[in-house]
Design an enzyme around this catalytic site. Sequence first.
Site, PDB file in Angstrom:
ATOM      1  N   HIS A 260       0.854  -1.207   0.000  1.00 16.54           N
ATOM      2  CA  HIS A 260       0.000   0.000   0.000  1.00 16.54           C
ATOM      3  C   HIS A 260       0.881   1.245   0.000  1.00 16.54           C
ATOM      4  CE1 HIS A 260      -3.974   1.962   1.315  1.00 16.54           C
ATOM      5  NE2 HIS A 260      -3.130   2.938   1.013  1.00 16.54           N
TER       6      HIS A 260
ATOM      7  N   HIS B  59     -10.780   0.780   1.315  1.00 19.46           N
ATOM      8  CA  HIS B  59     -10.654   1.746   2.406  1.00 19.46           C
ATOM      9  C   HIS B  59     -11.925   1.582   3.233  1.00 19.46           C
ATOM     10  CE1 HIS B  59      -9.363   5.779   4.099  1.00 19.46           C
ATOM     11  NE2 HIS B  59     -10.558   5.578   4.646  1.00 19.46           N
TER      12      HIS B  59
ATOM     13  N   ASP C 121       0.981   2.446   3.750  1.00 21.11           N
ATOM     14  CA  ASP C 121       0.124   3.601   3.456  1.00 21.11           C
ATOM     15  C   ASP C 121       0.929   4.896   3.500  1.00 21.11           C
ATOM     16  OD1 ASP C 121      -2.129   5.042   2.761  1.00 21.11           O
ATOM     17  OD2 ASP C 121      -2.975   5.059   4.789  1.00 21.11           O
TER      18      ASP C 121
END
Length: 350
Positions: A17, A140, A252
Amino acid sequence: MSKFVKKIKIIKPDDWHVHLRDNEILNQVIKYTGKFYKRAVIMPNLNSPITSCLKSIAYRNRILKSMHLNYKFKPLMTCYLTNSTSPKELEFGFSKKIFVAAKFYPNGCTTNSKTGIKKISDITPVLECMEKIGMPLLIHGEEINQNIDIYDREAKFIEKTLDPLRKKFPKLKIVLEHITTKESVEYIKNNDVNYLSATITPHHLMLNRNDMFYGGIQPYLYCLPILKKNKHRMALRKAISNGDKHFFLGSDTAPHLHKNKINMLGCAGIFNAPSSLLSYVKVFEEMRALKHLQSFCSENGPKFYNMPINKETITIIKKPCKIIKKINIGRNVIIPFLSGEILNWSIESD
């Protein structure tokens, strides 16, 4: 592994990610992913989202062009799902390896999600196609509604969206990304690892919501999903320290210019690429779980995606490493997670 371990050799990790952005930001941040990771799943939420094969090919070419000579990695591209997404486009892109997955952003959930999905039932034909061809859906997982407390959005998403989705499409491969709650951990552990897994970020393993307000508001710790109570952080740490195959590395990492992090409407996102892998090592060491570091960083992800495990290795040594303070972007700067701090682990140079 003993608490006195001074050196760890693991299969080179992948980051499942990553936000690289575009243009000058892309050019400056890309080497930090390449330094630590062999492959990276690239998020499609640019200002002009990656919604087609042609856009994905063009973006991948820009990424390859920006790569630092000594820090190369394989970008794995994803498709941004909208109400206009064509199942045929997805099937073609997946069959030709233009896309490795498709991303579901609830409308308004995070950066550049204004063209996201309002109701997941609106893309039923797309989901039917993805289940049929074995294409992973990256989620998400937050229920976006002003009547739902921001700290409860992830748990509500499981109840209202994810569980009904999985009952309707039981063989759809799903990654619930950047999970932050005890509820997510428990739900995922109770489901088939072949069809449901999750990524966990270093910042959600290291911090709780108190940190975001310590000594005043900390805009550089504002991310979505937002940091949660310490009981949730501890649930995440316990999940990875037990070696559960459902969970794998997804940093992320999300760069934003300093001016956009500190303005009246600050952007959500933590740029952690310079420190992410070393942060994971720190957490596993604290949990006395270094024996499970390799499976989390290097094995569980490729197994879920049905990809080969990397052959290269990386060596991590017990040597202080100071995290870069800032990255210059023209007249602007990006401040990374743990800016200027010293971690106890470093990557051994060749």
